[in-house]
Design an enzyme around this catalytic site. Structure first.
Site, PDB file in Angstrom:
ATOM      1  N   HIS A   1       9.045 -63.927 -13.311  1.00  9.36           N
ATOM      2  CA  HIS A   1       8.051 -64.264 -11.912  1.00  9.36           C
ATOM      3  C   HIS A   1       7.569 -65.645 -11.977  1.00  9.36           C
ATOM      4  CE1 HIS A   1       7.363 -60.067 -14.622  1.00  9.36           C
ATOM      5  NE2 HIS A   1       6.623 -60.177 -13.140  1.00  9.36           N
TER       6      HIS A   1
ATOM      7  N   ASP B   1       9.886 -62.290  -9.107  1.00  7.95           N
ATOM      8  CA  ASP B   1       9.480 -61.864  -9.006  1.00  7.95           C
ATOM      9  C   ASP B   1       8.190 -62.386  -8.273  1.00  7.95           C
ATOM     10  OD1 ASP B   1      11.113 -59.354  -9.286  1.00  7.95           O
ATOM     11  OD2 ASP B   1      10.036 -57.772 -10.419  1.00  7.95           O
TER      12      ASP B   1
HETATM   13 ZN   LIG Z   1       5.265 -57.371  -9.438  1.00  3.67          ZN
END
Ligand SMILES: [Zn+2]
Length: 240
Positions: free
Chosen positions: A200, A49
């Site tokens: 991430h 993400d």
């Molecule tokens: Zn996010």
């Protein structure tokens, strides 16, 4: 407070915490169905993400290519606008690209108009950049209320959550990120379900977030869960 006031206060508290759980718990289905994972304990989806994010995403693409693994990337629209080449490189490498909103707000607390704007803006920039429709969406922070899911589905987007979150934004190093992830995978395998891991390669605060430990952790995980281990890496659409 008399006892009925106390009871009312406790009930209100429970209701509020229940709503918060339903809005924020990654696996709660109370506010509507979301895609999490399949039932094959040997399947793993790596999801990333908050990119695209410059050298971090580029190195991550190298690591995934070295292991011949496809992942799922949920991109922030305003970074896609600034980094169209990296966005195209992600898609060209065979990875799934999904919508992670335009500016990464807590959508659960936004108006329906703002939710719709965040999703359509991100869809538009992704589709302009890649030339293909977007089919998957992950709510920023996993936060949602019924309107978030209804609006997403109305735009043809399947909402995707996760069942492992090793909190790789904490400065704990690659080995700890990998160890947390392995514990989650082991737990899922014991429970006879696949693993959907959220990592991430970027951050909501801006481009340039230091996420190289996540890239290194990804390499450690791909070495541990080699094809010989019986593991199969999938993208989230295989569970839709
Ligand atoms: Zn996010």
């Amino acid at each position: 407070m008399n006892s009925s006031t106390v009871t009312a206060a406790v009930a209100a508290g429970l209701l509020a915490s229940g709503c918060t759980y339903a809005a924020l718990s990654a696996e709660s289905q109370f506010f509507g169905k979301t895609l999490i994972a399949g039932n094959d304990p040997n399947e793993i989806a790596l999801t990333f993400d908050d990119g695209p994010n410059d050298v971090v995403t580029e190195r991550l693409l190298d690591v995934l290519a070295q292991h011949n693994v496809r992942a799922s990337f949920f991109l922030i629209g305003r970074y896609v606008r600034e980094r169209p080449q990296i966005t195209r490189a992600i898609a060209a490498s065979g990875h799934l690209v999904g919508n992670h909103s335009m500016t990464h707000p807590w959508l659960a607390w936004q108006s329906s108009a703002r939710i719709r704007q965040e999703l359509t803006d991100c869809n538009s920039i992704l589709e302009d950049t890649l030339g293909v429709p977007v089919r998957y969406f992950r709510p920023p922070h996993g936060a949602r209320r019924p309107a978030v899911l209804t609006i997403a589905r109305g735009l043809g987007l399947t909402p995707v959550q996760w069942n492992i979150i090793p909190k790789d934004w904490q400065p704990v190093g690659a080995e700890e990120i990998a160890a947390r992830t392995v514990r989650g995978i082991t737990r899922n395998q014991q429970q006879k379900r696949a693993s959907n891991i959220v990592l991430h390669d970027g951050g909501q605060a801006g481009l340039g977030q230091p996420r190289l430990p996540t890239v290194e952790a990804t390499d450690l995980l791909l070495r541990k869960y080699s094809p010989q281990s019986g593991t199969k890496f999938v993208t989230v659409d295989s569970w839709a």
